[in-house]
Write a protein that holds these residues in place. Structure first.
Motif, short mmCIF file in Angstrom:
data_model
loop_
_atom_site.label_atom_id
_atom_site.label_comp_id
_atom_site.label_asym_id
_atom_site.label_seq_id
_atom_site.Cartn_x
_atom_site.Cartn_y
_atom_site.Cartn_z
N PRO A 1 0.80 -1.24 0.00
CA PRO A 1 0.00 0.00 0.00
C PRO A 1 0.82 1.28 0.00
N PHE A 2 2.12 1.17 0.26
CA PHE A 2 2.94 2.38 0.30
C PHE A 2 3.90 2.45 -0.89
N ILE A 3 3.63 1.66 -1.94
CA ILE A 3 4.41 1.72 -3.18
C ILE A 3 3.51 2.22 -4.29
N GLU A 4 3.95 3.21 -5.01
CA GLU A 4 3.18 3.78 -6.12
C GLU A 4 4.08 3.87 -7.35
N LEU A 5 3.61 3.35 -8.47
CA LEU A 5 4.37 3.39 -9.71
C LEU A 5 4.07 4.70 -10.45
N VAL A 6 5.11 5.39 -10.86
CA VAL A 6 4.96 6.68 -11.52
C VAL A 6 5.87 6.74 -12.73
N GLU A 7 5.73 7.82 -13.50
CA GLU A 7 6.64 8.05 -14.62
C GLU A 7 8.06 8.22 -14.09
N PRO A 8 9.08 7.83 -14.86
CA PRO A 8 10.47 7.88 -14.37
C PRO A 8 10.90 9.24 -13.82
N GLY A 9 10.38 10.33 -14.34
CA GLY A 9 10.81 11.64 -13.87
C GLY A 9 10.09 12.14 -12.63
N ASN A 10 9.15 11.36 -12.12
CA ASN A 10 8.33 11.80 -10.98
C ASN A 10 8.58 10.99 -9.72
#
Length: 520
Positions: free
Chosen positions: A326-335
């Motif tokens: 729940p504390f891992i979020e996938l984002v764009e490489p630059g974010n």
């Protein structure tokens, strides 16, 4: 400094201060008063940056203090090594570290209960009770005073109220500058009166008085100033109007407010109850933070990722396999980065923490350079020639110390020996000396625009535009604007000026004996 510690911490800090005074002096071209150059240059820088140019940047103040320390070094006679070592000695003092740790903990706690909707709960309660904008600053002053008295930390109270109560007051139409002043006033009241505040402990121990007697004897001064401040906020609130926030935005905010956010009053109660039981402020806030996290999760007020989240690149294989957490979020490489209330609550204090360390270093240079002692000796030998004038010197001397040393506990430790010398010379009771020492360093610690109590609140207010869509930069209360409206601080200072001139509350050593002071 506004953070409650135990007597062992205070005794350690006093011993360190005494050791610093005993070390060899730093010699300056131009005499001992040149040791005040770094602090003086910083004050000028702060006034120009914040007051004249209206540039609101804590990191800019850090740069000003760094440049001031470098320029001060150019006037040192002989080797610069002692000057450089003094900077390190000042930055490693416990008094500054304690303040910074308390800020970080208080920041995490305040942001976490805000994430749980506490501001919305306050807005809902104010709307339900028909609390108008004109009376809101006065109520804020009372509530902040009660919280600060309970937990013993004015700085922690300032963090909590600027994060939580300030935006609620602004959306209801209260004047933002007056509201900030009310928060600082409440923090000053509690910091001065709380038995567990380290300013109370330092003032009592250094003047060889018991804490209980000191607190009971200073109540008459504090309550007079508090009543005048409360009336002042009622009157000023009726004349000073806040921002005309869009009616649609205000109604939307009120309609979306959730009474469930008020459950975090229990989180704050846990902090107060733990602190009143004599536990360290870090322990007290930690328990409050734990309770706040649990309540957020159980009641669905905030998710785990709202409180702490790791934003990892979606192209990273390891991150993809851990994304179920729940504390891992996938984002764009630059974010990529770390976020959440716990992170942001601590992050905002990093520049301020460095600034405070540098200011304490500058004050240590003035102490070791003899400038502080020269000023106090002049006051003692040339000005304090009668009881009335001696007490006036005590009041003004503590004011001067706090103007130069912006952390009030550090200012107390620096000037306490001189207050004791003046008081003992005229047989002034230890309770009276402790009250003068504490009241003025505490009150003025929330007034000067460069003071720690003001900057810690300002650091939180500056972040509000990024947290609320309706909160604009024009709603940020600048420290140079707020100083006239810290009513309790000014009235408390005025009460002691009147007391010194009139003899109100004056006690001699023979009038009452202090109880034995416990020393660890």
């Amino acid at each position: 400094m506004s953070d409650n510690t135990n007597n062992e911490d205070v005794s350690t800090e006093l011993a360190q201060a005494a050791e610093a005074r005993d070390q060899s002096r730093i010699n300056f071209y131009g005499g001992t008063l040149m040791s005040a150059l770094p602090i003086a240059l910083f004050v000028i820088w702060a006034i120009v940056q914040s007051g004249v140019l209206r540039v609101s940047d804590t990191t800019g103040l850090v740069a000003g203090m760094l440049i001031s320390l470098i320029l001060g070094m150019l006037f040192v006679k002989g080797s610069w090594k002692a000057y450089a070592n003094t900077i390190f000695a000042g930055m490693t003092q416990r008094v500054a570290a304690t303040a910074i740790v308390a800020w970080l903990w208080a920041g995490m706690f305040a942001q976490t209960i805000q994430e749980g909707g506490f501001v919305g709960g306050l807005v809902w309660a104010a709307d339900a009770l028909n609390v108008g904008a004109s009376i809101f600053p006065a109520i804020t002053f009372i509530l902040a005073a009660l919280l600060a008295t309970g937990i013993g930390t004015g700085y922690g109270t300032t963090v909590a109220f600027t994060t939580l109560v300030f935006p609620a007051g602004v959306v209801l139409g209260a004047d933002h500058v007056l509201l900030f002043g009310a928060i600082l006033s409440g923090a000053a009241f509690g910091d001065n009166l709380a038995p567990v505040s380290d300013t109370t402990i330092v003032s009592a121990v250094t003047q060889k008085s018991d804490i209980g007697g000191v607190v009971s004897s200073r109540f008459k001064y504090a309550i007079v100033a508090a009543v005048l401040a409360f009336v002042g906020y009622i009157i000023a609130g009726s004349y000073m109007t806040g921002f005309d926030i869009s009616q649609n935005a205000q109604q939307l905010f009120v309609s979306n407010s959730n009474p469930m956010g008020l459950i975090h009053l229990f989180s704050m109660f846990v902090v107060i109850a733990t602190a009143v039981r004599g536990r360290h402020i870090v322990e007290a806030i930690s328990w409050g933070l734990i309770v706040a996290v649990v309540l957020n999760l159980l009641l669905g007020l905030a998710s785990v990722s709202d409180m702490i989240v790791f934003k990892a690149s979606q192209n990273l294989g390891a991150a993809q396999s851990l994304s179920v957490l729940p504390f891992i979020e996938l984002v764009e490489p630059g974010n990529t980065g770390v976020g959440g209330s716990i992170y942001t609550g601590a992050e905002g204090f990093f520049p301020l923490a460095i600034l405070v360390l540098l200011i304490v270093a500058g004050s240590q240079i003035m102490i070791r350079g003899g400038g502080f002692e020269a000023l106090q000796n002049w006051l003692l030998n040339s000005v304090a020639t009668s009881v009335r004038r001696a007490e006036l010197v005590m009041v003004l001397g503590t004011a001067i110390a706090n103007a130069m040393i912006t952390i009030n506990t550090a200012a107390e430790i620096a000037i306490a020996p001189y207050i004791a010398r003046i008081g003992e010379k005229f047989n002034i009771n230890g309770y009276r000396r402790a009250n003068i020492l504490d009241a003025n360093t505490t009150a003025l610690g929330y007034i000067f625009p460069w003071a720690g109590g003001v900057l810690v609140g300002y650091a939180e207010i500056r972040d509000l535009p990024s947290q609320f869509g309706w909160f604009t930069q024009s709603m940020v209360a600048n420290p140079i604007e707020v100083w006239p409206f810290v009513f309790h601080g000014w009235f408390l200072f005025g009460v002691f000026i009147v007391a010194a001139l009139s003899g109100f509350g004056l006690e001699y050593v023979s009038d009452r004996q202090s109880m034995e002071v416990t020393r660890l």
